[in-house]
Each structure stands twice: as structure tokens, then as C-alpha cells.
Motif scaffolding. Structure first.
Motif, mmCIF file in Angstrom:
data_model
loop_
_atom_site.group_PDB
_atom_site.id
_atom_site.type_symbol
_atom_site.label_atom_id
_atom_site.label_comp_id
_atom_site.label_asym_id
_atom_site.label_seq_id
_atom_site.Cartn_x
_atom_site.Cartn_y
_atom_site.Cartn_z
ATOM 1 N N HIS A 107 -13.725 6.297 0.321
ATOM 2 C CA HIS A 107 -13.236 6.653 -1.135
ATOM 3 C C HIS A 107 -12.551 7.820 -1.154
ATOM 4 C CE1 HIS A 107 -16.007 3.024 -1.142
ATOM 5 N NE2 HIS A 107 -15.220 2.773 -2.333
ATOM 6 N N ASN A 108 -13.393 8.896 -0.344
ATOM 7 C CA ASN A 108 -13.048 10.223 -0.515
ATOM 8 C C ASN A 108 -11.435 10.286 0.131
ATOM 9 O OD1 ASN A 108 -14.912 11.627 -1.552
ATOM 10 N ND2 ASN A 108 -16.137 11.910 0.400
ATOM 11 N N LEU A 109 -11.192 9.799 1.230
ATOM 12 C CA LEU A 109 -9.739 9.960 1.673
ATOM 13 C C LEU A 109 -8.877 9.232 1.007
ATOM 14 C CD1 LEU A 109 -7.820 10.456 3.915
ATOM 15 C CD2 LEU A 109 -8.473 8.210 5.064
ATOM 16 N N GLY A 110 -9.126 8.096 0.062
ATOM 17 C CA GLY A 110 -8.192 7.524 -0.773
ATOM 18 C C GLY A 110 -8.000 8.322 -1.808
ATOM 19 N N SER A 111 -8.880 8.986 -2.518
ATOM 20 C CA SER A 111 -8.929 9.869 -3.523
ATOM 21 C C SER A 111 -8.097 11.241 -3.174
ATOM 22 C CB SER A 111 -10.177 10.478 -4.030
ATOM 23 O OG SER A 111 -10.927 9.289 -4.448
ATOM 24 N N ILE A 112 -8.264 11.834 -1.994
ATOM 25 C CA ILE A 112 -7.563 12.656 -1.356
ATOM 26 C C ILE A 112 -6.081 12.615 -1.455
ATOM 27 C CG2 ILE A 112 -7.175 14.406 0.371
ATOM 28 C CD1 ILE A 112 -10.186 14.446 0.894
ATOM 29 N N LEU A 113 -5.777 11.312 -0.687
ATOM 30 C CA LEU A 113 -4.257 10.808 -0.913
ATOM 31 C C LEU A 113 -3.675 10.703 -2.092
ATOM 32 C CD1 LEU A 113 -4.767 8.207 2.262
ATOM 33 C CD2 LEU A 113 -3.541 10.447 2.155
ATOM 34 N N ARG A 114 -4.371 10.233 -3.145
ATOM 35 C CA ARG A 114 -3.774 9.929 -4.473
ATOM 36 C C ARG A 114 -3.503 11.368 -4.842
ATOM 37 N NH1 ARG A 114 -6.900 6.488 -9.250
ATOM 38 N NH2 ARG A 114 -5.123 6.495 -10.493
ATOM 39 N N THR A 115 -4.194 12.262 -4.905
ATOM 40 C CA THR A 115 -3.914 13.826 -5.415
ATOM 41 C C THR A 115 -2.792 14.342 -4.681
ATOM 42 O OG1 THR A 115 -6.210 14.049 -6.085
ATOM 43 C CG2 THR A 115 -4.616 15.957 -5.796
ATOM 44 N N ALA A 116 -2.977 14.065 -3.267
ATOM 45 C CA ALA A 116 -1.689 14.628 -2.297
ATOM 46 C C ALA A 116 -0.568 14.208 -2.905
ATOM 47 C CB ALA A 116 -2.096 14.351 -1.064
ATOM 48 N N GLU A 117 -0.491 12.673 -3.099
ATOM 49 C CA GLU A 117 1.037 12.272 -3.419
ATOM 50 C C GLU A 117 1.239 12.899 -4.928
ATOM 51 O OE1 GLU A 117 4.203 10.193 -4.620
ATOM 52 O OE2 GLU A 117 2.341 10.003 -5.914
ATOM 53 N N CYS A 118 0.303 13.080 -5.653
ATOM 54 C CA CYS A 118 0.855 13.720 -7.204
ATOM 55 C C CYS A 118 0.870 15.185 -7.018
ATOM 56 C CB CYS A 118 -0.539 13.574 -8.017
ATOM 57 S SG CYS A 118 -0.959 11.986 -8.311
ATOM 58 N N THR A 119 0.547 15.749 -6.057
ATOM 59 C CA THR A 119 0.873 17.320 -6.106
ATOM 60 C C THR A 119 1.878 17.758 -4.951
ATOM 61 O OG1 THR A 119 -0.655 17.524 -4.397
ATOM 62 C CG2 THR A 119 -1.604 17.940 -6.737
ATOM 63 N N GLY A 120 2.674 16.639 -4.261
ATOM 64 C CA GLY A 120 3.630 16.861 -3.505
ATOM 65 C C GLY A 120 3.557 17.343 -1.907
ATOM 66 N N VAL A 121 2.183 17.176 -1.699
ATOM 67 C CA VAL A 121 1.753 17.307 -0.165
ATOM 68 C C VAL A 121 2.713 16.807 0.721
ATOM 69 C CG1 VAL A 121 0.149 16.979 1.361
ATOM 70 C CG2 VAL A 121 -0.542 17.886 -0.684
ATOM 71 N N HIS A 122 3.570 17.490 1.655
ATOM 72 C CA HIS A 122 4.158 16.853 2.701
ATOM 73 C C HIS A 122 3.544 15.751 3.668
ATOM 74 C CE1 HIS A 122 6.624 20.631 1.207
ATOM 75 N NE2 HIS A 122 7.135 19.637 1.134
ATOM 76 N N GLY A 123 2.410 15.958 3.937
ATOM 77 C CA GLY A 123 1.982 15.254 5.037
ATOM 78 C C GLY A 123 0.362 15.462 5.160
ATOM 79 N N VAL A 124 -0.348 14.489 5.430
ATOM 80 C CA VAL A 124 -1.848 14.720 5.899
ATOM 81 C C VAL A 124 -2.095 14.385 7.292
ATOM 82 C CG1 VAL A 124 -4.109 13.782 5.148
ATOM 83 C CG2 VAL A 124 -2.249 13.908 3.376
ATOM 84 N N ILE A 125 -2.818 15.082 7.824
ATOM 85 C CA ILE A 125 -3.284 15.159 9.283
ATOM 86 C C ILE A 125 -4.640 14.688 9.341
ATOM 87 C CG2 ILE A 125 -3.004 16.253 11.417
ATOM 88 C CD1 ILE A 125 -0.735 17.987 10.196
ATOM 89 N N ILE A 126 -5.172 13.815 10.324
ATOM 90 C CA ILE A 126 -6.404 13.066 10.443
ATOM 91 C C ILE A 126 -6.608 13.353 12.051
ATOM 92 C CG2 ILE A 126 -6.721 12.172 8.033
ATOM 93 C CD1 ILE A 126 -6.434 9.525 9.614
ATOM 94 N N PRO A 127 -7.800 13.471 12.403
ATOM 95 C CA PRO A 127 -8.278 13.209 13.834
ATOM 96 C C PRO A 127 -8.396 12.014 14.053
ATOM 97 C CG PRO A 127 -10.204 14.083 12.789
ATOM 98 C CD PRO A 127 -9.043 13.995 11.500
ATOM 99 N N LYS A 128 -8.223 11.556 15.597
ATOM 100 C CA LYS A 128 -8.437 10.120 15.786
ATOM 101 C C LYS A 128 -9.988 9.586 15.931
ATOM 102 C CE LYS A 128 -4.188 9.204 18.191
ATOM 103 N NZ LYS A 128 -3.391 9.065 19.350
ATOM 104 N N ARG A 129 -10.864 10.644 16.203
ATOM 105 C CA ARG A 129 -12.013 10.365 16.464
ATOM 106 C C ARG A 129 -12.996 10.933 15.091
ATOM 107 N NH1 ARG A 129 -14.183 12.935 21.275
ATOM 108 N NH2 ARG A 129 -15.908 11.590 21.090
#
Length: 246
Positions: A107-129
Motif C-alpha cells: 500500500h505504501n509503494l502504491g501510494s508513493i507511485l501514485r504521487t510520483a506520477e502526479c509530481t513528474g518523477v522520472h523513475g523509481v528505483i527499488i532493490p531486488k531483495r
């Protein structure tokens, strides 16, 4: 590999973004205002739709609230870091990236992606583990933003930070113990913002790799905010400063 998306917004944005969709199911007796827009777009794209018992949709959705709509889709394709940096360069704006250090709650990741899309973030980077990936719950919480924000999965976040620094991107860590706060910090440079784990914050090595640390000022008795709320405040402060600079 295939997976399921559940919920009106997730399925509709997957359709509009051109993601490969194999089939869409509607629950018998689902509300028309949910079904009609999706059925119309699916028909135009030649995607098969079918009605099914609600219990079948519950099973496919795996516990995600599906609102009577579930789609079988091709597995999400993660972006490459180079693609994200190229997209930032093509935009003509200073790069604005998010690095998520072991965010575990979908739910946190989903909310962060929603705001990232709204604020024009160019990309999000997450670790594999030790990090949640792009699941149906993340898609639903992001209200379909998952289809538009490039997300890269990297083996080593610390090495990725070194790589970003070599490319002239400043790395700002968000940390409650920082000496400078969000409102006294300049965010107009090429920037990668690090958001730490919900409970323990950033890892020690990641914190040490940051060029500088920033915090949100706190005046109440509770001394922390939900990770996605804090991330939203940081993202919008970057937007505010860059708009003024223009």
C-alpha cells in the motif's frame, strides 16, 4: 509469465497504457458504471471479456478488492536505470528520481507511485531483495499509476547511488535525525531522493552514501509520518521549488 490486475482504475489504466492484456472478467451483476467504460475500450482493442461468478474473481484477485473487474495481463516489465536517465534527459528537466530503500508494504509503494506520477518523477528505483515488488495490490493502491511511472529493480542500491553520483545526480536521504529540514534545502539540482523503510528508515550504508540528509519539521507528540505521506511531502516540495525557479 502472467498475473492478474484487479479493480476499475488498475484495469482501465492498463488498457490505456497499451499493456498486453489477455482477458478481462466482470463479476455477474457488477455495476454498469464500472463495467461499461472498460468493456468499451476492451472491445475497441479486440480484448476478450467474460462474465463470471464473483467467487472466481475473488480467487483470481487473491484478496485484492476487485470491484467486479479482474484482468489477466502480461507480467509487469521493469525499466532499466539507463532508460530512466534517458527519459529524464529527453524531458529537458533536471532528473528527479526516487530511491526506495526496502519499502515492504504494497500500500505504501502504491501510494508513493501514485504521487510520483502526479509530481513528474522520472523513475523509481527499488532493490531486488527485502522490498515489495509490483503486485496487484500495488497497482490497485496506485490507481493505475503503475502503468506510467518507470520502476527499475536493482541488485545493489548502494552501487546504484555511486552510479547516479558519477552522472552528476545529487542524492538526498530523508532522515528524522538530519540537521537541515525540507524548507531550508535547495532541491533544484539533478536529484535522487531516498525514502527509507517504514520502520527502520534508511540502512546505515545507504545513509552514508547520501550527499546530504533532510527531514520534515515535527511539532507534535508523534515523531514520524507514514512513509508514503512523508514521500509525498518531499516530492511536492521539489515540484514547488522547481516551479518557482522557472
Amino acid at each position: 509469465m502472467e498475473e492478474y490486475l484487479a479493480g476499475k482504475h488498475s484495469v482501465l489504466e492498463a488498457l490505456r497504457s497499451g499493456r498486453a492484456i489477455h482477458k478481462i472478467w466482470f463479476a455477474e451483476g457488477a455495476q454498469k458504471h464500472l463495467v461499461v467504460p472498460i468493456a468499451t475500450e476492451a472491445k475497441a482493442l479486440g480484448i476478450v471479456t467474460q462474465t463470471a461468478d464473483k467467487r472466481k474473481l475473488d480467487q483470481m484477485a487473491g484478496g485484492v478488492q476487485h470491484q467486479g473487474v479482474v484482468a489477466q495481463v502480461a507480467a509487469y516489465e521493469y525499466a532499466e536505470l539507463d532508460d530512466i536517465l534517458q527519459a529524464a534527459a529527453d524531458s529537458g528537466e533536471p532528473p528527479f528520481l526516487l530511491l526506495l530503500d526496502e519499502i515492504e508494504d504494497p500500500h505504501n509503494l502504491g501510494s508513493i507511485l501514485r504521487t510520483a506520477e502526479c509530481t513528474g518523477v522520472h523513475g523509481v528505483i527499488i532493490p531486488k531483495r527485502r522490498s515489495v515488488g509490483l503486485t496487484a495490490t500495488v497497482s490497485k493502491t496506485s490507481a493505475g499509476a503503475i502503468e506510467y511511472v518507470p520502476v527499475a529493480k536493482v541488485t545493489n542500491l548502494a552501487q546504484t547511488i555511486d552510479e547516479l553520483k558519477e552522472k552528476g545526480i545529487w542524492v538526498a536521504g530523508t532522515d528524522g535525525s538530519a540537521t537541515q529540514d525540507i524548507y531550508s534545502t535547495d532541491f533544484r539540482m539533478p536529484l535522487a531522493l531516498v525514502i527509507g523503510n517504514e520502520n527502520k528508515g534508511m540502512g546505515r550504508l545507504i545513509r552514508e552514501k547520501c550527499d546530504f540528509l533532510v527531514k520534515l519539521p515535527m511539532f507534535g507528540s508523534i515523531n514520524s509520518l507514514n512513509a508514503s505521506v512523508a514521500a509525498s511531502l518531499f516530492m511536492y516540495e521539489v515540484v514547488r521549488q522547481r516551479r518557482i525557479a522557472k
